[in-house]
Scaffold this active site. Structure first.
Site, PDB file in Angstrom:
ATOM      1  N   CYS A 245      97.259 -76.570 114.950  1.00  0.00           N
ATOM      2  CA  CYS A 245      96.568 -77.546 115.790  1.00  0.00           C
ATOM      3  C   CYS A 245      97.487 -78.714 116.157  1.00  0.00           C
ATOM      4  CB  CYS A 245      95.323 -78.062 115.069  1.00  0.00           C
ATOM      5  SG  CYS A 245      95.616 -78.509 113.352  1.00  0.00           S
TER       6      CYS A 245
ATOM      7  N   HIS B  88      92.902 -85.443 114.127  1.00  0.00           N
ATOM      8  CA  HIS B  88      94.224 -86.014 113.832  1.00  0.00           C
ATOM      9  C   HIS B  88      94.524 -87.053 114.919  1.00  0.00           C
ATOM     10  CE1 HIS B  88      95.001 -82.465 111.349  1.00  0.00           C
ATOM     11  NE2 HIS B  88      95.032 -81.657 112.385  1.00  0.00           N
TER      12      HIS B  88
HETATM   13  P1  NAD Z   1      88.852 -71.360 106.885  1.00  0.00           P
HETATM   14  O1  NAD Z   1      89.022 -71.436 105.426  1.00  0.00           O
HETATM   15  O2  NAD Z   1      87.910 -72.256 107.571  1.00  0.00           O
HETATM   16  O3  NAD Z   1      88.467 -69.872 107.303  1.00  0.00           O
HETATM   17  C1  NAD Z   1      89.030 -68.737 106.731  1.00  0.00           C
HETATM   18  C2  NAD Z   1      87.927 -67.719 106.546  1.00  0.00           C
HETATM   19  O4  NAD Z   1      88.476 -66.512 106.041  1.00  0.00           O
HETATM   20  C3  NAD Z   1      86.873 -68.195 105.535  1.00  0.00           C
HETATM   21  O5  NAD Z   1      85.591 -67.963 106.081  1.00  0.00           O
HETATM   22  C4  NAD Z   1      87.114 -67.284 104.314  1.00  0.00           C
HETATM   23  O6  NAD Z   1      85.924 -67.020 103.591  1.00  0.00           O
HETATM   24  C5  NAD Z   1      87.627 -66.039 105.000  1.00  0.00           C
HETATM   25  N1  NAD Z   1      88.371 -65.129 104.130  1.00  0.00           N
HETATM   26  C6  NAD Z   1      88.908 -65.364 102.905  1.00  0.00           C
HETATM   27  N2  NAD Z   1      89.478 -64.225 102.444  1.00  0.00           N
HETATM   28  C7  NAD Z   1      89.311 -63.279 103.397  1.00  0.00           C
HETATM   29  C8  NAD Z   1      89.650 -61.901 103.495  1.00  0.00           C
HETATM   30  N3  NAD Z   1      90.299 -61.264 102.522  1.00  0.00           N
HETATM   31  N4  NAD Z   1      89.303 -61.233 104.607  1.00  0.00           N
HETATM   32  C9  NAD Z   1      88.617 -61.826 105.615  1.00  0.00           C
HETATM   33  N5  NAD Z   1      88.245 -63.132 105.564  1.00  0.00           N
HETATM   34  C10 NAD Z   1      88.592 -63.838 104.472  1.00  0.00           C
HETATM   35  O7  NAD Z   1      90.322 -71.491 107.500  1.00  0.00           O
HETATM   36  P2  NAD Z   1      90.691 -71.968 108.953  1.00  0.00           P
HETATM   37  O8  NAD Z   1      90.750 -73.435 108.946  1.00  0.00           O
HETATM   38  O9  NAD Z   1      89.871 -71.265 109.947  1.00  0.00           O
HETATM   39  O10 NAD Z   1      92.205 -71.475 109.011  1.00  0.00           O
HETATM   40  C11 NAD Z   1      92.561 -70.175 109.382  1.00  0.00           C
HETATM   41  C12 NAD Z   1      93.978 -70.199 109.910  1.00  0.00           C
HETATM   42  O11 NAD Z   1      94.012 -71.061 111.054  1.00  0.00           O
HETATM   43  C13 NAD Z   1      95.015 -70.757 108.929  1.00  0.00           C
HETATM   44  O12 NAD Z   1      96.241 -70.121 109.192  1.00  0.00           O
HETATM   45  C14 NAD Z   1      95.109 -72.214 109.346  1.00  0.00           C
HETATM   46  O13 NAD Z   1      96.324 -72.809 108.974  1.00  0.00           O
HETATM   47  C15 NAD Z   1      94.971 -72.103 110.840  1.00  0.00           C
HETATM   48  N6  NAD Z   1      94.505 -73.299 111.529  1.00  0.00           N
HETATM   49  C16 NAD Z   1      93.529 -74.092 110.996  1.00  0.00           C
HETATM   50  C17 NAD Z   1      93.132 -75.218 111.683  1.00  0.00           C
HETATM   51  C18 NAD Z   1      92.096 -76.161 111.128  1.00  0.00           C
HETATM   52  O14 NAD Z   1      92.173 -77.335 111.397  1.00  0.00           O
HETATM   53  N7  NAD Z   1      91.135 -75.707 110.382  1.00  0.00           N
HETATM   54  C19 NAD Z   1      93.679 -75.545 112.924  1.00  0.00           C
HETATM   55  C20 NAD Z   1      94.628 -74.672 113.478  1.00  0.00           C
HETATM   56  C21 NAD Z   1      95.045 -73.568 112.766  1.00  0.00           C
END
Ligand code: NAD
Length: 337
Positions: A139, A218
């Site tokens: 992000c 942010h």
């Molecule tokens: P999150 O924790 O909100 O979501 C991840 C999901 O995956 C959860 O629902 C979790 O239960 C699930 N999960 C866990 N183990 C799993 C498995 N084995 N199989 C399938 N699902 C599983 O995380 P997020 O914030 O959505 O982040 C996901 C990616 O996106 C990361 O790489 C993060 O760095 C990136 N990201 C996050 C943001 C943010 O601000 N949240 C912004 C940009 C990028």
């Protein structure tokens, strides 16, 4: 129709699933959940649910929510998987996708090296053309790449320096807070500088990040050495040409991230998301070739349109301009009302 499976239905996965659903050239084949919780219950209305593995399938079988199989089943019915599992899991998952000859998109929590290209629609769309494995940058990096690219095209960029004041965690996460502290990244530059270079190329970048006790957005304080002289009007005109950048003003009451998020709610955006990077007009300041500005970043949603565009680049469906405008139209990006 490109068949898109979503592995990981958290902050990013659920938003990408809804955005893909709105496109004419792709469909969501299903989403992967680990357990039958309230999120799975609401997802059931729009998507087929697949369990992460045999053990999680059992937990669905023991509940009132029905899963249509496991990740393996979703894979066999998809052309591409958008992997939005927690940071670091993509490294393991890519082996499964590879074994099944499936394309995949990873998120910013994975290393650049996991994929054949890192992606930002404004900066390097064509680097992902026809590729099998692509990573949409984080992000923070997405936000920096967008605004830096908007001024780079007209004025050239010699050096970027940015202070990132980061939200400590997302609004749905109660496990990490409250944190009564400011936590600086002790490394200089922070990992955001090399990450930005994966999409904007060979520009000198310095970043430092400070985690703050907020969940909303942010804020970035950006300072750029331009190659050509410019004035405030010219810079704002350039930024204003890009729908994924929104120029906002304190004069209309948008003086903090609280009001910016409130504006997104008032605009009736899905989940109150603000896909655009909000740049405060008053903060755009020039001293010769030194440009300064301040931007706010809705971390939960700015990468969502990028995931949609990355799919189009990987399947060579349309060029960047067409894809971006198609995505923006469906998500109301660039519209204030
Ligand atoms: P999150 O924790 O909100 O979501 C991840 C999901 O995956 C959860 O629902 C979790 O239960 C699930 N999960 C866990 N183990 C799993 C498995 N084995 N199989 C399938 N699902 C599983 O995380 P997020 O914030 O959505 O982040 C996901 C990616 O996106 C990361 O790489 C993060 O760095 C990136 N990201 C996050 C943001 C943010 O601000 N949240 C912004 C940009 C990028």
């Amino acid at each position: 129709m490109i068949k898109v499976g979503i592995n990981g239905y958290g902050t990013i996965g659920r938003r990408v699933a809804q955005a893909v659903r709105l496109q004419k050239d792709m469909i969501v084949t299903g989403i992967v959940k680990t357990r039958p919780d309230y999120v799975a219950e609401s997802a059931m209305h729009d998507f087929r649910i697949f369990a992460a593995d045999a053990k999680s399938l059992e937990s669905f079988n023991n509940s009132s929510l029905k899963a249509s199989g496991t990740l393996e089943d979703l894979i066999s019915d998809s052309d591409i998987i958008v992997d939005a599992t927690p940071e670091g899991m993509g490294r393991k998952n890519i082996e499964t996708y590879r074994k099944n000859g499936l394309k995949a998109i990873f998120q910013g929590g994975e290393d650049h090296e996991i994929a054949q290209a890192s992606f930002n629609a404004y900066s390097n769309f064509m680097d992902s053309w026809g590729k099998d494995y692509v990573r949409v940058v984080s992000c923070n990096t997405t936000a920096l790449a967008r605004t830096v690219t908007s001024v780079r095209k007209s004025f050239g960029v010699k050096h970027v320096s940015a202070t990132l004041i980061r939200r400590a965690t997302d609004p749905n996460d109660s496990s990490k807070g409250p944190i009564n502290a400011l936590e600086p990244s002790l490394k200089f530059p922070s990992h955001h500088a090399p990450d930005l270079q994966t999409v904007i190329g060979n520009v000198d970048v310095d970043t430092v990040a400070i985690k703050a006790p907020t969940t909303l957005m942010h804020v970035h304080v950006v300072s750029i050495d331009l190659e050509k002289q410019a004035d405030q009007k010219q810079v704002m005109a350039e930024m204003g040409r890009y729908r994924r950048i929104m120029l906002v003003s304190g004069k209309s009451g948008l003086t903090s991230t609280a009001q910016i998020m409130d504006m997104a709610r008032e605009m009736g955006r899905s989940r109150s998301d603000l896909y655009e990077i909000a740049v405060w007009k008053e903060s755009v300041n020039l001293k010769g070739t030194k440009l300064n500005y301040i931007q706010a970043v809705h971390q939960e949603s700015d990468v969502v349109p990028e995931n949609v565009d990355a799919i189009r680049a990987m399947f060579q469906l349309m060029d960047d301009e067409k894809s971006i405008s198609e995505t923006d139209k469906t998500l109301n990006i660039g519209k204030r009302v």
